[in-house]
Design an enzyme around this catalytic site. Structure first.
Site, PDB file in Angstrom:
ATOM      1  N   LYS A   1     -12.223 -78.841 -23.450  1.00  0.00           N
ATOM      2  CA  LYS A   1     -11.001 -79.620 -23.678  1.00  0.00           C
ATOM      3  C   LYS A   1     -10.136 -79.671 -22.413  1.00  0.00           C
ATOM      4  O   LYS A   1      -9.092 -80.304 -22.392  1.00  0.00           O
ATOM      5  CB  LYS A   1     -10.192 -79.010 -24.824  1.00  0.00           C
ATOM      6  CG  LYS A   1     -10.891 -79.148 -26.191  1.00  0.00           C
ATOM      7  CD  LYS A   1      -9.980 -78.686 -27.305  1.00  0.00           C
ATOM      8  CE  LYS A   1     -10.718 -78.374 -28.586  1.00  0.00           C
ATOM      9  NZ  LYS A   1     -11.118 -79.549 -29.358  1.00  0.00           N
TER      10      LYS A   1
ATOM     11  N   GLN B   1      -5.055 -76.697 -27.418  1.00  0.00           N
ATOM     12  CA  GLN B   1      -4.404 -77.983 -27.133  1.00  0.00           C
ATOM     13  C   GLN B   1      -3.202 -77.851 -26.201  1.00  0.00           C
ATOM     14  O   GLN B   1      -2.455 -78.815 -26.016  1.00  0.00           O
ATOM     15  CB  GLN B   1      -3.957 -78.662 -28.452  1.00  0.00           C
ATOM     16  CG  GLN B   1      -5.085 -78.952 -29.419  1.00  0.00           C
ATOM     17  CD  GLN B   1      -6.078 -80.012 -28.920  1.00  0.00           C
ATOM     18  OE1 GLN B   1      -5.841 -80.698 -27.927  1.00  0.00           O
ATOM     19  NE2 GLN B   1      -7.197 -80.140 -29.612  1.00  0.00           N
TER      20      GLN B   1
ATOM     21  N   HIS C   1      -5.583 -75.187 -37.071  1.00  0.00           N
ATOM     22  CA  HIS C   1      -6.946 -75.722 -37.116  1.00  0.00           C
ATOM     23  C   HIS C   1      -7.767 -74.776 -38.004  1.00  0.00           C
ATOM     24  O   HIS C   1      -7.506 -73.574 -38.043  1.00  0.00           O
ATOM     25  CB  HIS C   1      -7.493 -75.708 -35.680  1.00  0.00           C
ATOM     26  CG  HIS C   1      -8.796 -76.387 -35.476  1.00  0.00           C
ATOM     27  ND1 HIS C   1     -10.003 -75.792 -35.765  1.00  0.00           N
ATOM     28  CD2 HIS C   1      -9.099 -77.614 -34.984  1.00  0.00           C
ATOM     29  CE1 HIS C   1     -10.991 -76.618 -35.456  1.00  0.00           C
ATOM     30  NE2 HIS C   1     -10.474 -77.733 -34.981  1.00  0.00           N
TER      31      HIS C   1
ATOM     32  N   CYS D   1      -9.963 -81.159 -39.044  1.00  0.00           N
ATOM     33  CA  CYS D   1     -10.116 -79.703 -39.233  1.00  0.00           C
ATOM     34  C   CYS D   1      -8.779 -79.058 -39.554  1.00  0.00           C
ATOM     35  O   CYS D   1      -8.484 -77.941 -39.074  1.00  0.00           O
ATOM     36  CB  CYS D   1     -10.737 -79.030 -38.011  1.00  0.00           C
ATOM     37  SG  CYS D   1     -12.375 -79.637 -37.649  1.00  0.00           S
TER      38      CYS D   1
HETATM   39  N1  PLP Z   1      -7.873 -74.881 -32.229  1.00  0.00           N
HETATM   40  C1  PLP Z   1      -7.360 -76.095 -32.030  1.00  0.00           C
HETATM   41  C2  PLP Z   1      -5.880 -76.298 -32.063  1.00  0.00           C
HETATM   42  C3  PLP Z   1      -8.220 -77.168 -31.784  1.00  0.00           C
HETATM   43  O1  PLP Z   1      -7.712 -78.390 -31.581  1.00  0.00           O
HETATM   44  C4  PLP Z   1      -9.610 -76.944 -31.751  1.00  0.00           C
HETATM   45  C5  PLP Z   1     -10.562 -78.066 -31.557  1.00  0.00           C
HETATM   46  O2  PLP Z   1     -10.277 -79.192 -31.818  1.00  0.00           O
HETATM   47  C6  PLP Z   1     -10.086 -75.649 -31.958  1.00  0.00           C
HETATM   48  C7  PLP Z   1      -9.180 -74.647 -32.193  1.00  0.00           C
HETATM   49  C8  PLP Z   1     -11.556 -75.352 -31.925  1.00  0.00           C
HETATM   50  O3  PLP Z   1     -12.053 -75.541 -30.636  1.00  0.00           O
HETATM   51  P1  PLP Z   1     -13.617 -75.462 -30.328  1.00  0.00           P
HETATM   52  O4  PLP Z   1     -14.288 -76.408 -31.287  1.00  0.00           O
HETATM   53  O5  PLP Z   1     -13.731 -75.897 -28.908  1.00  0.00           O
HETATM   54  O6  PLP Z   1     -14.037 -74.059 -30.541  1.00  0.00           O
END
Ligand code: PLP
Length: 415
Positions: free
Chosen positions: A236, A213, A133, A374
Site C-alpha cells: 500500500k 492507511q 478493518h 472488509c
Molecule cells: N487495515 C486496514 C485499515 C486496511 O485498509 C487493510 C487493507 O485494506 C488492512 C488492514 C489489511 O492489509 P493487508 O491486506 O495488506 O494485510
C-alpha cells in the site's frame, strides 16, 4: 488525458514526471485511459522498486542470515539495510523493533496471538473502534474464543469521528489494549491516535495503531505518537506485495513469546529445550521475503525523496476537491465527513447498487472498489450493505477526479 502540473503550497509537485515513474498508468482498459482510484486496496509500483528487486534476483540472490558466502552476506546486508530504512521512516528507536511480516494482517495476528499469550487473562478487555478493518477485528475475536477476553467497541459520530468522551468512559481497570486504525480505509477519517495513546497509557493500557492507511499518506512517527505497536503493508506504500511491518516497543516485544517456530528464530535447539534468537529475529521464522524487504526500502526512499509532507498536501487537496465535486451530483450520499480526512471517499448514489455503479464505471475505464470494504460493522453503523469507494495516491490528478465525477453522472442518468 493531460494531467496538468500540480502546484502544492510548498513545492512544485510535478505530476507528469511522477506518473512517468509508474508504467501501468499508461495502460488503457476497454480502449480508454486507465483511471486508477483503488489505491487503498493496493498502490501501483514505481519502476525503481521493480528494477531494484529484479536486480537483486539477477545479481545478488542468496538466502539471508545463514551463509558465510559472499552473496549471502550481500543479501543479508540489503535485508538489514531495509530494516534500518523502515525504522528511520517511522521514527523507531531501534531497528530491532522492526519485524518483517507478510503484511498488516499478519502483523495484527502476530500481536493478537503473542501479546494475548503474554499479557491477557480471562475477563481482560480490548477496545476497538467500529471503523476497524476485519483484520483488526477477527484476530481479537479468535483470542476471545481462546482466552475469554472482552471486546468493547468505541463508537463514532455521524461524521465518522471517534467519540472521545465515550472512548474514555470505556476504560476499566481490566482494559489492557486499544487497537485502532490510524486512518479508516472507508471513511478516510484520521483518528487522533496520539491523544488516544495518552488516554490509554493514563489508564495503564497499551495501544496498537493500524497504519495500513496512514503510513502511505503522511509522516508517521511512532515515538511522537507513543504507540506501543504499529502495523503496515508494503504494497500500500508503493512497495511489493508479500512484505509488511510490525513495529513494537522493545520492552514489549521482549516479553512476548514467538508467533511461529522454525529456522531463523532460534538460538539453540535440542529435543529437550529451545532458546530463541534476539529481537527482531525471534518473530521471523523461516526464510523471509528478503527481496520484498529490499523493494519496500526502495519504495520508502522513493516517497521520501518526493517528501511525505508534499504527498500529504497533494492528497488532502485532491480529497477536498473530490468531496466538493461529488457532493454536486444529485442523489449523492457521502460517508465520512470528518474534519481530519485523508485520501478516501466513500459514497452511494440514489438507489443504484454500488456493484452496478462500479461495474458501469469500470467500462468507462475507472477502477474503484465497491462492497463492504472488509468493514461490515462499519457498514451496519451507517445502515448500508455496501458503498462505492475511490481512493487516491501521490500520482492521482484532478483530471482523474473530474473523469470520475462525469462518469458517475453519466451512469446516474442511465437509471
Ligand atoms: N487495515 C486496514 C485499515 C486496511 O485498509 C487493510 C487493507 O485494506 C488492512 C488492514 C489489511 O492489509 P493487508 O491486506 O495488506 O494485510
Amino acid at each position: 488525458m493531460r494531467h496538468p502540473t500540480f502546484l502544492s503550497l510548498h513545492t512544485m509537485f510535478d505530476i507528469e514526471k511522477i506518473r512517468s515513474d509508474f508504467p501501468i498508468l499508461e495502460r488503457k482498459v476497454y480502449d480508454r485511459p486507465l483511471v486508477y482510484l483503488d489505491n487503498a486496496a493496493t498502490t501501483q509500483k514505481p519502476r525503481c522498486v521493480v528494477d531494484a528487486m529484479s536486480e537483486e534476483y539477477f545479481s545478488v540472490n542468496a538466502n539471508v542470515h545463514r551463509g558465510v558466502h559472499f552473496l549471502s552476506q550481500q543479501a543479508t546486508d540489503l535485508h538489514e539495510a531495509a530494516r534500518e530504512r523502515v525504522a528511520r521512516f517511522i521514527g523507531a528507536a531501534s531497528s530491532s523493533e522492526i519485524v518483517f511480516t507478510r503484511g498488516t494482517t499478519e502483523s495484527l495476528n502476530l500481536v493478537a496471538s503473542s501479546f494475548s499469550e503474554a499479557f491477557l487473562r480471562e475477563g481482560d478487555e480490548v477496545l476497538l473502534t467500529v471503523m476497524e478493518h476485519h483484520s483488526n477485528i477477527v484476530p481479537w475475536q479468535l483470542v476471545r474464543e481462546r482466552k475469554g477476553i472482552v471486546l468493547k467497541v468505541i463508537p463514532i459520530n455521524d461524521a465518522g469521528e471517534v467519540d472521545m468522551e465515550a472512548y474514555e468512559k470505556l476504560f476499566t481497570p481490566r482494559t489492557r489494549l486499544v487497537a485502532v486504525t490510524h486512518v479508516s480505509n472507508v471513511l478516510g477519517t484520521v483518528n487522533p491516535v496520539k491523544q488516544m495513546a495518552a488516554v490509554a497509557h493514563a489508564h495503564g493500557a497499551r495501544i496498537l495503531v493500524d497504519g495500513a492507511q496512514s503510513v502511505p499518506h503522511f509522516p508517521v512517527n511512532v515515538q511522537d505518537i507513543d504507540c506501543d505497536f504499529l502495523t503496515f503493508s508494503g504494497h500500500k506504500v508503493y512497495g511489493p506485495t508479500g512484505i509488511g511491518v510490525l513495529y513494537g516497543k522493545e520492552e514489549l516485544l521482549d516479553r512476548m513469546p514467538p508467533y511461529q517456530g522454525g529456522g531463523e528464530m532460534i538460538s539453540r535447539v535440542t529435543f529437550e529445550h529451545t532458546t530463541f534468537e534476539r529481537l527482531p529475529f525471534k518473530f521471523e521464522a523461516g526464510t523471509p521475503d528478503y527481496v520484498g524487504a529490499h523493494g519496500l526500502g526502495v519504495a520508502l526512499d522513493y516517497v521520501e525523496q518526493l517528501g511525505m509532507e508534499n504527498i500529504h498536501l497533494h492528497e488532502r487537496e485532491l480529497t477536498r476537491y473530490a468531496m466538493e465535486q461529488l457532493s454536486l451530483i444529485p442523489g449523492m450520499r457521502l460517508f465520512g465527513t470528518a474534519a481530519e480526512k485523508d485520501a478516501v471517499v466513500a459514497f452511494t448514489v440514489g438507489d443504484i447498487h454500488p456493484l452496478d455503479l462500479g461495474t458501469l464505471l469500470d467500462r468507462l475505464g475507472i477502477a474503484l472498489r465497491t462492497g463492504h470494504h472488509c468493514a461490515q460493522p462499519l457498514m451496519a453503523r451507517f445502515g448500508v450493505e455496501s458503498m462505492a469507494r475511490a481512493s487516491f495516491a501521490l500520482y492521482t490528478t484532478r483530471a482523474e477526479i473530474d473523469a470520475l465525477v462525469s462518469a458517475i453522472d453519466r451512469v446516474r442518468k442511465m437509471f
